[in-house]
Design an enzyme around this catalytic site. Structure first.
Site, PDB file in Angstrom:
ATOM      1  CE  LYS A 120     -29.903  28.229  -6.413  1.00  0.00           C
ATOM      2  NZ  LYS A 120     -29.040  28.572  -4.687  1.00  0.00           N
TER       3      LYS A 120
ATOM      4  CD  GLU B  46     -22.751  30.253  -2.134  1.00  0.00           C
ATOM      5  OE1 GLU B  46     -23.768  29.567  -1.460  1.00  0.00           O
ATOM      6  OE2 GLU B  46     -22.468  30.311  -2.770  1.00  0.00           O
TER       7      GLU B  46
ATOM      8  CD  GLU C 137     -31.629  33.303  -6.620  1.00  0.00           C
ATOM      9  OE1 GLU C 137     -30.909  32.974  -7.906  1.00  0.00           O
ATOM     10  OE2 GLU C 137     -30.069  33.341  -5.229  1.00  0.00           O
TER      11      GLU C 137
ATOM     12  CD  GLU D 201     -30.555  24.380  -2.611  1.00  0.00           C
ATOM     13  OE1 GLU D 201     -30.102  25.224  -4.203  1.00  0.00           O
ATOM     14  OE2 GLU D 201     -30.333  24.549  -1.870  1.00  0.00           O
TER      15      GLU D 201
END
Length: 486
Positions: A339, A282, A336, A345
């Site tokens: 999250k 990542e 997203e 985040e």
């Protein structure tokens, strides 16, 4: 994260998603370099798998990584022409470590349908397992689980699939990367977990995949580390030239990503396994965040990912490992919204859930920088200069808390964290009036954030029921505690 490929077989050149990768011509298939995307699914109304994979390809991705092995997503990925990487959830590690039969059955039921697909190259066992101290027992079962899965893959004719895991930068003692040559693994994992893990990876010719986010290292050291160094940009001018000189090796660094990767290399060398290859599970940069999360914006996210793609595609490697080629994955395919945690985040995506691009990017690294359209200006590259408060997210139609039952639950949990924290909103307290759930919770959320803002988990979030504000909600003798970003 990354590394040079050691292939004892004749190599063929194959093109996957527009990126040239090296593939072995007989029993094995391996990639020396590609840049793919992490396909997280914690979002409302995300597009169906086939559309998501089309978007990944449109951004130049050569691979897609999953955090589980759901056939609903693996099957279309296997047919997409992309390298696809399944994952073993953390909670399965103990079972797979304790039983070879369980590992055999998992491989047979999950991966056997893809046995002949040469784009199945890696299996990730767990995700940042060593970052979670609440499940410490899994640490010592990680390598046994990986070994059992490795044997199961061999038994089922998939010996080409490299078994690996992902490591957060918190695996380094104190997360210290200054200087890179000082990198060393935490004492609680160095001998008990990392040495066996590295020995396994070395014996199976696999990679150690790490999660390296220059955003977090820069934001924690922004007073000494220039932003352009974290964004992999050249110095704005000769007068502002910046290189980091490592006194331990004599090497100089022009960007923070190489700097961080070489700190992991140093730690591996200290553990006695300097030859293990490194790769990136990542990396990326947030395109948005909360008011206290400076530097999280579209301009910086686009700049980082474009520069990172070109840097990895160049094959330059790092100062400690020049010419290093590596598999790598950008986080993430989508923003997203489900999250938890701070605002960043929910803002790492290349795309919005509706399929529109957050910004243009070419993950092949071949698009000229001048060909991109202008980016919006960055307005938060420095910490917010004033105070911030954390208040209840309100329902615009009614003016009250969005969900009073849920807000009460969050308020009760916050009060339990610190004795006396909620005394001001109890009868007779200076913040008791107005006696409403929204008013009381706003005080409690601000007080809790003030108390725990520097502690992991101390965000202005409260299950999505809170929001940061620059407007002081204090009134009369009721003074709300605040947070000052730094």
């Amino acid at each position: 994260m990354a590394m040079p490929s050691r292939l004892g077989l004749q190599l063929l050149l194959a093109v996957v998603g527009g990126v040239i990768i090296a593939a072995a011509s007989d029993s094995g298939s391996e990639t020396a370099h590609f840049l793919g995307v992490n396909y997280g699914r914690l979002g409302d109304e995300l597009p169906p798998p086939h559309r998501a994979l089309e978007l990944a390809r449109s951004a130049g991705a050569a691979a897609v990584r999953f955090y589980d092995s759901n056939a609903t997503f693996l099957s279309p990925a296997a047919a997409s022409g992309l390298v696809f990487v399944p994952g073993v959830p953390n909670e399965l590690i103990p079972t797979l470590a304790d039983s070879q039969r369980a590992a055999d059955e998992w491989v047979a039921s999950t991966l056997l349908p893809f046995r002949h697909n040469r784009r199945l190259c890696y299996l990730f066992v767990g995700n940042e397992v060593l970052s979670d101290s609440t499940t410490k027992s899994r640490w010592f079962r990680l390598v046994p689980a990986m070994a059992n899965l490795h044997r199961a893959l061999q038994r089922h004719g998939m010996s080409r699939v490299k078994v690996t895991t992902t490591l957060g930068m918190d695996a380094l003692d104190g997360q210290n990367v200054f200087p890179p040559s000082a990198g060393v693994f935490r004492p609680d994992i160095a001998d008990a977990v990392m040495r066996p893990l590295l020995a396994f990876l070395e014996s199976t010719d696999s990679y150690l995949f790490v999660d390296a986010y220059t955003y977090f290292t820069w934001s924690a050291n922004h007073t000494i580390v220039p932003l352009h160094y974290a964004l992999l940009e050249p110095s704005p001018s000769p007068a502002m030239g910046y290189q980091y000189h490592d006194p331990g090796t004599g090497l100089s660094y022009t960007n923070l990503l190489d700097h961080m990767l070489d700190a992991v290399v140093a730690a591996m060398c200290r553990a006695g396994h300097c030859g293990v290859r490194l790769a990136l599970a990542e990396t990326g940069w947030p395109n948005g965040g909360d008011l206290d999360q400076f530097g999280a914006n579209v301009r910086n996210a686009a700049t980082y990912n474009r520069n990172m793609a070109r840097h990895l595609a160049s094959g330059a490697g790092t100062p400690r490992r020049p010419g290093m080629r590596m598999p790598a994955f950008v986080f993430a395919l989508f923003n997203e919204d489900l999250k938890t945690g701070p605002g960043t985040e929910r803002h790492w995506g290349l795309f919005h859930p509706n399929g529109s691009a957050v910004y243009e990017v070419d993950l092949t690294g071949r698009r000229p920088p001048a060909s991109y359209p202008p980016l919006p200006a960055a307005t938060n590259d420095a910490p917010y200069p004033g105070k911030l408060w954390c208040v209840v997210r309100t329902d615009d139609r009614r003016g009250g808390a969005v969900n009073e039952t849920a807000v009460r639950e969050q308020m009760d949990a916050a009060c339990a964290d610190e004795a006396g924290l909620c005394d001001p909103v109890r009868p007779g307290g200076e913040c008791y009036l107005p006696n409403t759930v929204a008013a009381h919770a706003s005080y409690v959320f601000s007080a809790h954030w003030n108390k725990f803002s520097k502690v992991y988990g101390g965000w202005c979030y409260f299950a999505g029921l809170a929001v940061e504000t620059t407007a002081d909600p204090s009134h009369g003798s009721c003074q709300f505690p605040s947070v000052t970003p730094s």
